[in-house]
Design a protein around this motif. Structure first.
Motif, PDB file in Angstrom:
ATOM      1  N   ALA A  16      10.428 -52.835   0.429  1.00  0.00           N
ATOM      2  CA  ALA A  16      11.171 -52.013   1.386  1.00  0.00           C
ATOM      3  C   ALA A  16      10.419 -50.734   1.718  1.00  0.00           C
ATOM      4  O   ALA A  16       9.849 -50.077   0.840  1.00  0.00           O
ATOM      5  N   LEU A  17      10.421 -50.405   3.012  1.00  0.00           N
ATOM      6  CA  LEU A  17       9.947 -49.121   3.523  1.00  0.00           C
ATOM      7  C   LEU A  17      11.185 -48.253   3.719  1.00  0.00           C
ATOM      8  O   LEU A  17      11.983 -48.495   4.626  1.00  0.00           O
ATOM      9  N   VAL A  18      11.372 -47.267   2.860  1.00  0.00           N
ATOM     10  CA  VAL A  18      12.585 -46.451   2.872  1.00  0.00           C
ATOM     11  C   VAL A  18      12.269 -45.117   3.526  1.00  0.00           C
ATOM     12  O   VAL A  18      11.309 -44.433   3.144  1.00  0.00           O
ATOM     13  N   SER A  19      13.073 -44.734   4.519  1.00  0.00           N
ATOM     14  CA  SER A  19      12.859 -43.457   5.202  1.00  0.00           C
ATOM     15  C   SER A  19      14.181 -42.734   5.394  1.00  0.00           C
ATOM     16  O   SER A  19      15.226 -43.357   5.574  1.00  0.00           O
ATOM     17  N   VAL A  20      14.110 -41.411   5.334  1.00  0.00           N
ATOM     18  CA  VAL A  20      15.254 -40.551   5.639  1.00  0.00           C
ATOM     19  C   VAL A  20      14.924 -39.814   6.928  1.00  0.00           C
ATOM     20  O   VAL A  20      13.899 -39.128   7.022  1.00  0.00           O
ATOM     21  N   HIS A  21      15.790 -39.959   7.922  1.00  0.00           N
ATOM     22  CA  HIS A  21      15.543 -39.435   9.262  1.00  0.00           C
ATOM     23  C   HIS A  21      16.089 -38.019   9.432  1.00  0.00           C
ATOM     24  O   HIS A  21      16.878 -37.527   8.632  1.00  0.00           O
ATOM     25  N   ASP A  22      15.625 -37.394  10.505  1.00  0.00           N
ATOM     26  CA  ASP A  22      16.250 -36.185  11.056  1.00  0.00           C
ATOM     27  C   ASP A  22      16.224 -34.988  10.116  1.00  0.00           C
ATOM     28  O   ASP A  22      17.218 -34.273   9.974  1.00  0.00           O
ATOM     29  N   LEU A  23      15.081 -34.747   9.452  1.00  0.00           N
ATOM     30  CA  LEU A  23      14.970 -33.505   8.681  1.00  0.00           C
ATOM     31  C   LEU A  23      14.862 -32.343   9.657  1.00  0.00           C
ATOM     32  O   LEU A  23      13.881 -32.190  10.375  1.00  0.00           O
ATOM     33  N   MET A  24      15.896 -31.523   9.680  1.00  0.00           N
ATOM     34  CA  MET A  24      15.978 -30.334  10.511  1.00  0.00           C
ATOM     35  C   MET A  24      16.515 -29.202   9.637  1.00  0.00           C
ATOM     36  O   MET A  24      17.094 -29.466   8.577  1.00  0.00           O
ATOM     37  N   PRO A  25      16.361 -27.964  10.062  1.00  0.00           N
ATOM     38  CA  PRO A  25      16.927 -26.881   9.253  1.00  0.00           C
ATOM     39  C   PRO A  25      18.413 -27.081   8.955  1.00  0.00           C
ATOM     40  O   PRO A  25      18.858 -26.858   7.828  1.00  0.00           O
ATOM     41  N   GLU A  26      19.188 -27.568   9.936  1.00  0.00           N
ATOM     42  CA  GLU A  26      20.626 -27.683   9.731  1.00  0.00           C
ATOM     43  C   GLU A  26      21.023 -28.916   8.929  1.00  0.00           C
ATOM     44  O   GLU A  26      22.158 -28.997   8.432  1.00  0.00           O
ATOM     45  N   THR A  27      20.134 -29.889   8.799  1.00  0.00           N
ATOM     46  CA  THR A  27      20.491 -31.103   8.041  1.00  0.00           C
ATOM     47  C   THR A  27      19.979 -31.073   6.599  1.00  0.00           C
ATOM     48  O   THR A  27      20.263 -32.005   5.840  1.00  0.00           O
ATOM     49  N   MET A  28      19.247 -30.051   6.207  1.00  0.00           N
ATOM     50  CA  MET A  28      18.629 -30.062   4.886  1.00  0.00           C
ATOM     51  C   MET A  28      19.644 -30.197   3.745  1.00  0.00           C
ATOM     52  O   MET A  28      19.373 -30.913   2.775  1.00  0.00           O
ATOM     53  N   PRO A  29      20.824 -29.562   3.787  1.00  0.00           N
ATOM     54  CA  PRO A  29      21.783 -29.798   2.696  1.00  0.00           C
ATOM     55  C   PRO A  29      22.176 -31.268   2.565  1.00  0.00           C
ATOM     56  O   PRO A  29      22.238 -31.808   1.448  1.00  0.00           O
ATOM     57  N   ALA A  30      22.421 -31.938   3.694  1.00  0.00           N
ATOM     58  CA  ALA A  30      22.765 -33.360   3.645  1.00  0.00           C
ATOM     59  C   ALA A  30      21.575 -34.194   3.194  1.00  0.00           C
ATOM     60  O   ALA A  30      21.740 -35.190   2.464  1.00  0.00           O
ATOM     61  N   VAL A  31      20.373 -33.815   3.604  1.00  0.00           N
ATOM     62  CA  VAL A  31      19.176 -34.533   3.159  1.00  0.00           C
ATOM     63  C   VAL A  31      19.027 -34.423   1.646  1.00  0.00           C
ATOM     64  O   VAL A  31      18.723 -35.416   0.963  1.00  0.00           O
ATOM     65  N   ARG A  32      19.258 -33.243   1.100  1.00  0.00           N
ATOM     66  CA  ARG A  32      19.159 -33.081  -0.362  1.00  0.00           C
ATOM     67  C   ARG A  32      20.135 -33.994  -1.078  1.00  0.00           C
ATOM     68  O   ARG A  32      19.794 -34.605  -2.109  1.00  0.00           O
ATOM     69  N   ARG A  33      21.348 -34.109  -0.573  1.00  0.00           N
ATOM     70  CA  ARG A  33      22.335 -35.004  -1.199  1.00  0.00           C
ATOM     71  C   ARG A  33      21.872 -36.457  -1.120  1.00  0.00           C
ATOM     72  O   ARG A  33      22.026 -37.230  -2.081  1.00  0.00           O
ATOM     73  N   THR A  34      21.290 -36.815   0.021  1.00  0.00           N
ATOM     74  CA  THR A  34      20.779 -38.176   0.182  1.00  0.00           C
ATOM     75  C   THR A  34      19.636 -38.452  -0.790  1.00  0.00           C
ATOM     76  O   THR A  34      19.571 -39.528  -1.407  1.00  0.00           O
ATOM     77  N   LEU A  35      18.738 -37.496  -0.956  1.00  0.00           N
ATOM     78  CA  LEU A  35      17.621 -37.696  -1.875  1.00  0.00           C
ATOM     79  C   LEU A  35      18.105 -37.859  -3.309  1.00  0.00           C
ATOM     80  O   LEU A  35      17.514 -38.623  -4.083  1.00  0.00           O
ATOM     81  N   LYS A  36      19.169 -37.168  -3.665  1.00  0.00           N
ATOM     82  CA  LYS A  36      19.730 -37.348  -5.013  1.00  0.00           C
ATOM     83  C   LYS A  36      20.234 -38.775  -5.211  1.00  0.00           C
ATOM     84  O   LYS A  36      20.093 -39.349  -6.300  1.00  0.00           O
ATOM     85  N   ARG A  37      20.851 -39.360  -4.176  1.00  0.00           N
ATOM     86  CA  ARG A  37      21.303 -40.756  -4.301  1.00  0.00           C
ATOM     87  C   ARG A  37      20.098 -41.688  -4.444  1.00  0.00           C
ATOM     88  O   ARG A  37      20.140 -42.649  -5.218  1.00  0.00           O
ATOM     89  N   LEU A  38      19.048 -41.436  -3.689  1.00  0.00           N
ATOM     90  CA  LEU A  38      17.850 -42.259  -3.806  1.00  0.00           C
ATOM     91  C   LEU A  38      17.212 -42.108  -5.186  1.00  0.00           C
ATOM     92  O   LEU A  38      16.758 -43.093  -5.780  1.00  0.00           O
ATOM     93  N   GLU A  39      17.183 -40.887  -5.701  1.00  0.00           N
ATOM     94  CA  GLU A  39      16.662 -40.680  -7.050  1.00  0.00           C
ATOM     95  C   GLU A  39      17.508 -41.425  -8.079  1.00  0.00           C
ATOM     96  O   GLU A  39      16.976 -42.020  -9.026  1.00  0.00           O
ATOM     97  N   HIS A  40      18.822 -41.413  -7.884  1.00  0.00           N
ATOM     98  CA  HIS A  40      19.731 -42.129  -8.791  1.00  0.00           C
ATOM     99  C   HIS A  40      19.386 -43.613  -8.850  1.00  0.00           C
ATOM    100  O   HIS A  40      19.459 -44.244  -9.919  1.00  0.00           O
ATOM    101  N   HIS A  41      18.986 -44.170  -7.719  1.00  0.00           N
ATOM    102  CA  HIS A  41      18.649 -45.595  -7.659  1.00  0.00           C
ATOM    103  C   HIS A  41      17.167 -45.851  -7.937  1.00  0.00           C
ATOM    104  O   HIS A  41      16.707 -46.998  -7.799  1.00  0.00           O
ATOM    105  N   GLY A  42      16.427 -44.825  -8.317  1.00  0.00           N
ATOM    106  CA  GLY A  42      15.008 -45.008  -8.612  1.00  0.00           C
ATOM    107  C   GLY A  42      14.162 -45.282  -7.397  1.00  0.00           C
ATOM    108  O   GLY A  42      13.125 -45.954  -7.495  1.00  0.00           O
ATOM    109  N   LEU A  43      14.561 -44.764  -6.246  1.00  0.00           N
ATOM    110  CA  LEU A  43      13.867 -45.055  -4.993  1.00  0.00           C
ATOM    111  C   LEU A  43      13.195 -43.830  -4.389  1.00  0.00           C
ATOM    112  O   LEU A  43      12.937 -43.792  -3.188  1.00  0.00           O
ATOM    113  N   ALA A  44      12.932 -42.829  -5.201  1.00  0.00           N
ATOM    114  CA  ALA A  44      12.256 -41.642  -4.695  1.00  0.00           C
ATOM    115  C   ALA A  44      10.867 -41.574  -5.354  1.00  0.00           C
ATOM    116  O   ALA A  44      10.690 -42.062  -6.470  1.00  0.00           O
ATOM    117  N   PRO A  45       9.888 -40.980  -4.664  1.00  0.00           N
ATOM    118  CA  PRO A  45       9.940 -40.363  -3.336  1.00  0.00           C
ATOM    119  C   PRO A  45       9.818 -41.391  -2.214  1.00  0.00           C
ATOM    120  O   PRO A  45       9.305 -42.481  -2.422  1.00  0.00           O
TER     121      PRO A  45
END
Length: 252
Positions: A16-45
């Motif tokens: 799988a090619l895993v990507s998180v879209h739309d990194l913008m100044p206003e979306t960074m809090p939501a992106v951080r939460r998403t990255l935590k879920r990916l880390e939980h599943h062992g899919l980061a970075p």
């Protein structure tokens, strides 16, 4: 990072090619939460799609640099993620049913598209960030530019559009220049999109299993809070072998 197999299904893993879209100044809090879920599943970075032409502060740029140091790959994602005007009928229909007003490329001619892509690429170096190898237009809508034009004038070696990934390196073989890859999406932000995306994702999981090709998992910042959050969690919990987009490039 090694993924735990405890409690997992014995089904064959998918590349799988895993990507998180739309990194913008206003979306960074939501992106951080998403990255935590990916880390939980062992899919980061994973690969992070950055929209450069917005009001990035020094602290925001510093966070992007830290993400690169942590192993995340940054990619270019348009310029402002918004089309100030709509082009012809196709763009209007695309905006109404798919992209709303984010498909910047569809409002531009070829010179405008190439100019936007080059401006996006230059922004990373101008801000002390490693140059990305991947460019993804907003809504995966590349517009009227061809692979030959991208190879001649575009600064990125890889371009992702809705149907797959284009390799713009001169050394790419004819069979690797466009790699058609299944795509999963979860942006179920209204009741109409949810059943369509469920059918789409089911079909693309089947395609990936049948063909053995890598599957693309495209996650938007608020997907973990929207109507398909449960489906996203189940997909992330499947046996997955994460691979990087650079694995699709031509060998040196």
């Amino acid at each position: 990072m090694t993924r735990s197999t405890e409690g997992r299904s014995t089904e064959s893993s998918l590349r799988a090619l895993v990507s998180v879209h739309d990194l913008m100044p206003e979306t960074m809090p939501a992106v951080r939460r998403t990255l935590k879920r990916l880390e939980h599943h062992g899919l980061a970075p994973v690969t992070l799609l950055v929209v450069p032409g917005l009001d990035w502060t020094a602290s925001g740029i510093a966070e992007l640099r830290q993400l690169q140091r942590d192993g995340y790959r940054l990619a270019g994602h348009g310029w402002r993620h918004h089309a100030d005007r709509l082009g012809g009928l196709y763009h209007r229909l695309h905006s109404l049913f798919l992209s709303r007003r984010v498909a910047e490329h569809l409002a531009l001619d070829v010179d405008g598209i190439i100019g936007l892509i080059r401006r996006c690429h230059a922004w990373f170096g101008d801000h002390g960030l490693d140059a990305p190898s991947l460019y993804v237009p907003p809504a995966w809508a590349m517009g009227g530019v061809t692979l030959e034009q991208l190879r001649e004038s575009g600064p990125f070696p890889l371009y992702e559009r809705f149907d797959g990934v284009m390799v713009a390196e001169a050394s790419a073989s004819p069979t690797s220049q466009l790699q058609r890859l299944p795509l999963l999406g979860y942006e179920g932000d209204n009741a109409l999109r949810v059943p369509i995306l469920r059918i789409w994702n089911h079909w693309n999981r089947h395609r990936a299993t049948r063909t053995g090709r890598p599957i693309r998992i495209g996650i938007h910042p608020h997907d973990i809070e929207l109507r398909l959050a449960g489906e996203l969690e189940r997909d992330l919990a499947r046996p997955i072998e994460p691979i990087d987009y650079d694995a699709l490039r031509a060998p040196p």
